[in-house]
Write an enzyme that holds these catalytic residues in place. Sequence first.
Site: not given
Ligand code: IPM
Ligand code: MG
Length: 356
Positions: A140, A191, A223, A247, A251
Site C-alpha cells: 500500500y 505467502k 491462499d 484487506d 472482507d
Molecule cells: C478498507 C478499504 C480501504 C483499504 C480502501 C478504501 C482504501 O478497503 O479499509 O479495507 O484498502 O484499506
Molecule cells: Mg478493504
Amino acid sequence: MTHHLAILPGDGIGPEIIAQAIRILDKLIADGLDADYQYAPLGGAAYDEYGAPYPEFTQNLCRAADAVLLGAVGGPKYDTLDRPLRPERGLLAIRKDLNLFANLRPAVLYPELANASSLKPEVVAGLDILIVRELTGDIYFGEPRGIHTNAQGEREGVNTMRYSESEIRRIGKIAFEAAQKRGKKLCSVDKANVLETTELWKQMMTELSADYPDVALTHMYVDNAAMQLVRAPKQFDVVVTGNIFGDILSDQASMLTGSIGMLPSASLNETGKGLYEPSHGSAPDIAGQNKANPLATILSLVMLLRYSLNNEAAAHRVETAISTVLAQGYRTGDIFEDGCRLVSCSGMGDAVLAAM
Ligand code: IPM
Ligand code: MG
C-alpha cells in the site's frame, strides 16, 4: 479530563450512519460521559469543500483529538479524479499521518443472525475471530510505485511490497497481546513460499512467540487461509497479517457473519489513539435513502469507548443495547429475515437508544 473526539462523516451513507452513532454518543454525554466532539470532512466531502481528501482543517482537528470516528469515504463521482485527490487517498493519508498501524477487525456472529450468513448456520454459529491487519506499510505504501513507460516503450505498473523488522515486530506484539486476552491462538498469514517480504514476516512472528509462551502460534499461507475461512472458520481466534492480505481476508471474514453492515474496526497507534470506522464502504447505491445499517458504526463507537477512552462501562452499555434490539427482532434490510421487524437506519438508531 474531557475527551475530544473528531467526527468525520465522509461520503455516501457515511453521514446517515454517523448521525445514528452521534445520537448514542449524545445520550452517553447527557448521562455523564466527559467528552465533546467536532466535525470535519474527509474523502470526497473534503474534496468538495477544500479541494483535497485530507485537508489541513481535518488534519489539525484529528491530530489534536483523542479519538476519531469515521463514517465511510468514496463514491462514483470521485472515481475519475487524479489519484492523489481521490477519497481513498484521504483514508490512507489519515492512517499514515496518525501512525495508525494496528487495524483490529473483529468478525463476530450474533446468535440472532446465524441465518443471515451465506454459510450453513452450524459452520458459523459462535464465530468470533479477530483479524489484526497491519495498516501503514506493505504494498500500500512501498516505493517505488506508479505507472511509467519502460525501456521497451511500454507502460508498466509498479508497486513495492516492503516490511521492515520494526514494523513487523510492533504489529506482532499487538496481535500476541490480543490473543493473550482471548482464546490464546494466533495464526500468522503469509505467502512465504513465494514472497521474501512475508518470509521475513513469518520468521519474526516465530521469534516473537518466544515472549508469549501462553499463545499457540501457527502459520498459514494466504491462499489456504482464504479457503479455511469458508471451510472451517471457527478454527481461527486471532489472525495477524499484512496490509494487503488483511484487506482481502477481512472482507471475506465479514461475510461469515451475515453482513458487513455489522462489523466495526479500530485503527490504533502506539499510544492507543485511534480511528474507528465501520469495515464497510460508503455504499453509494443506497446513500441518502435512510436504509443503511448503522450498527457497524455504533459498534465502532463501542470500540472507541473501550480502546481510546478506556470506558468499559459505557462500551458495555451500548453493546448490550445492540444485543437487545437484535433479540427484539429489529433488522435493517441487509440482515432482514421473515418474521423480523424491518427498520430504517434512523429506526435502528431509535431502537438502540430506547434499549439504552
Ligand atoms: C478498507 C478499504 C480501504 C483499504 C480502501 C478504501 C482504501 O478497503 O479499509 O479495507 O484498502 O484499506
Ligand atoms: Mg478493504
